[in-house]
Scaffold this motif. Structure first.
Motif, short mmCIF file in Angstrom:
data_model
loop_
_atom_site.label_atom_id
_atom_site.label_comp_id
_atom_site.label_asym_id
_atom_site.label_seq_id
_atom_site.Cartn_x
_atom_site.Cartn_y
_atom_site.Cartn_z
N GLN A 147 24.03 -23.86 95.39
CA GLN A 147 23.02 -23.13 94.63
C GLN A 147 21.83 -22.78 95.52
N ARG A 148 21.31 -23.75 96.27
CA ARG A 148 20.18 -23.50 97.16
C ARG A 148 20.57 -22.49 98.24
N ASN A 149 21.79 -22.66 98.79
CA ASN A 149 22.23 -21.75 99.84
C ASN A 149 22.37 -20.32 99.33
N GLY A 150 22.73 -20.15 98.06
CA GLY A 150 22.83 -18.81 97.50
C GLY A 150 21.51 -18.06 97.60
N TYR A 151 20.41 -18.74 97.30
CA TYR A 151 19.09 -18.12 97.41
C TYR A 151 18.69 -17.89 98.87
N ILE A 152 19.01 -18.86 99.71
CA ILE A 152 18.67 -18.73 101.14
C ILE A 152 19.35 -17.50 101.73
N GLU A 153 20.64 -17.37 101.50
CA GLU A 153 21.38 -16.24 102.07
C GLU A 153 20.93 -14.92 101.45
N ALA A 154 20.58 -14.92 100.18
CA ALA A 154 20.10 -13.69 99.55
C ALA A 154 18.82 -13.20 100.20
N PHE A 155 17.88 -14.10 100.47
CA PHE A 155 16.61 -13.69 101.07
C PHE A 155 16.76 -13.35 102.56
N ARG A 156 17.87 -13.72 103.14
CA ARG A 156 18.15 -13.33 104.53
C ARG A 156 18.83 -11.96 104.61
N SER A 157 19.33 -11.48 103.48
CA SER A 157 20.19 -10.30 103.51
C SER A 157 19.40 -9.00 103.67
N ARG A 158 20.00 -8.08 104.42
CA ARG A 158 19.36 -6.78 104.63
C ARG A 158 19.28 -6.00 103.32
N GLN A 159 20.25 -6.18 102.44
CA GLN A 159 20.23 -5.48 101.15
C GLN A 159 18.97 -5.82 100.36
N LEU A 160 18.61 -7.10 100.36
CA LEU A 160 17.42 -7.51 99.63
C LEU A 160 16.17 -6.97 100.32
N HIS A 161 16.15 -7.00 101.64
CA HIS A 161 15.00 -6.46 102.39
C HIS A 161 14.82 -4.97 102.06
N ASP A 162 15.92 -4.25 102.02
CA ASP A 162 15.85 -2.81 101.72
C ASP A 162 15.36 -2.57 100.29
N ALA A 163 15.82 -3.41 99.35
CA ALA A 163 15.40 -3.25 97.96
C ALA A 163 13.91 -3.46 97.80
N ILE A 164 13.36 -4.44 98.50
CA ILE A 164 11.92 -4.68 98.45
C ILE A 164 11.17 -3.48 99.02
N GLY A 165 11.63 -2.98 100.17
CA GLY A 165 10.97 -1.86 100.83
C GLY A 165 10.98 -0.58 100.02
N LYS A 166 11.99 -0.42 99.16
CA LYS A 166 12.10 0.81 98.36
C LYS A 166 11.30 0.77 97.06
N GLY A 167 10.65 -0.34 96.80
CA GLY A 167 9.83 -0.43 95.59
C GLY A 167 8.62 0.48 95.67
N ALA A 168 8.01 0.73 94.52
CA ALA A 168 6.85 1.62 94.48
C ALA A 168 5.72 1.11 95.36
N ILE A 169 5.58 -0.21 95.44
CA ILE A 169 4.54 -0.83 96.27
C ILE A 169 5.13 -1.39 97.55
N GLY A 170 6.37 -1.81 97.50
CA GLY A 170 7.03 -2.36 98.69
C GLY A 170 6.75 -3.83 98.91
N LYS A 171 6.34 -4.53 97.84
CA LYS A 171 6.06 -5.96 97.94
C LYS A 171 6.53 -6.65 96.66
N ILE A 172 6.95 -7.90 96.81
CA ILE A 172 7.20 -8.73 95.65
C ILE A 172 6.48 -10.06 95.86
N ALA A 173 6.24 -10.77 94.77
CA ALA A 173 5.73 -12.14 94.85
C ALA A 173 6.80 -13.04 94.27
N VAL A 174 7.05 -14.16 94.93
CA VAL A 174 8.13 -15.04 94.48
C VAL A 174 7.72 -16.50 94.63
N THR A 175 8.14 -17.33 93.68
CA THR A 175 7.98 -18.78 93.77
C THR A 175 9.29 -19.42 93.32
N TYR A 176 9.58 -20.61 93.83
CA TYR A 176 10.86 -21.28 93.58
C TYR A 176 10.57 -22.71 93.13
#
Length: 264
Positions: free
Chosen positions: A52-81
């Motif tokens: 479960q923990r590794n699923g989140y780790i690998e997701a935040f390492r992925s280029r797909q997620l990086h691209d999704a953040i960059g394509k947002g209207a502001i280009g930033k997200i805030a996250v807590t775990y």
């Protein structure tokens, strides 16, 4: 001495000027404020907790997620775990962090990888939702959307009814999505069709969704799919697994099962 006091008073007046205070405390704008609420109750095996923990780790390492953040209207997200179990067990693993690019996302993943995992008794999805709402209210960001992302392997059996917490969060404009972990046959404190329970009793908000995990190999892909949808506010697509055909879930099934097992 008087000159020194006068200078100090002038400095205090500048620092306490309302406009300056507003500038100093102005919340940072982000596309989404995302709370990751992760079940660490004893019903989760140690290998499941690691996956479960590794699923989140690998997701935040992925280029797909990086691209999704960059394509947002502001280009930033805030996250807590944070990790949760029973009604009084919530532990913030990583406080609020603004992610504005690949470097910040990878750093978040590394911080998750370094943190120990705790475990606790009982399952209180309602308390996890309430705690997630508190975190959102303390985030100090101006978010276009606010989302609580709940993952877990069982129904609510501690604290107030999950539907009450869900409805209170929904009334504040907060969306809740679910990642039910369904690796074992329902037994003891587990219930059948946990994905249906999450759909009927946990999630809320426009476009709210459930992504079930039915095999260990699905952790990384399912977690990444869920996060991509939440960040990009994307419509449902064929990669999302659907809840199996079923009747409407009993939203007090976990509480009833606990009472039956405890003989109360």
């Amino acid at each position: 001495m008087r000159r020194w006091l006068y200078g100090l008073l002038c400095l205090a007046a500048v620092l306490w000027h309302p406009a300056l205070l507003r500038a100093q405390t102005a919340p940072e704008e982000v596309d989404v404020a995302l709370v990751l609420a992760v079940d660490v109750s004893y019903s989760m095996d140690l290998d499941e907790l690691a996956l479960q923990r590794n699923g989140y780790i690998e997701a935040f390492r992925s280029r797909q997620l990086h691209d999704a953040i960059g394509k947002g209207a502001i280009g930033k997200i805030a996250v807590t775990y944070f990790e949760w179990a029973g009604g009084s067990f919530q532990y913030v693993v990583r406080p609020w962090k603004v992610i504005d690019g690949p470097a910040a996302a990878v750093a978040f993943a590394e911080e998750l990888g370094e943190a120990p995992t705790r475990r606790g008794r009982r399952t209180s999805i309602s308390a996890a939702i309430d705690f997630g709402v508190q975190l959102l209210e303390q985030s100090n960001v101006a978010a276009m959307r606010r989302v609580i992302d709940v993952s877990g392997d069982g129904a609510n059996n501690d604290g107030r009814p999950v539907t009450a917490a869900r409805d209170d969060a929904g009334a504040k404009g907060i969306a809740i999505n679910g990642l039910p972990v369904m690796l074992k046959q329902a037994s003891y404190f587990d219930i059948d069709n946990l994905d249906g329970y999450y759909s009927d009793c946990v999630i809320t908000g426009p476009g709210a969704f459930v992504v079930p995990i039915r095999d260990k190999s699905q952790f990384v892909e399912a977690t990444k799919t869920k996060l991509l949808r939440e960040i990009a506010e994307a419509p449902a697509d064929a990669t999302l697994q659907k809840a199996q055909a079923r009747s409407t879930a009993n939203c007090l099934a976990g509480e009833r099962q606990w009472r039956d097992r405890m003989g109360n």
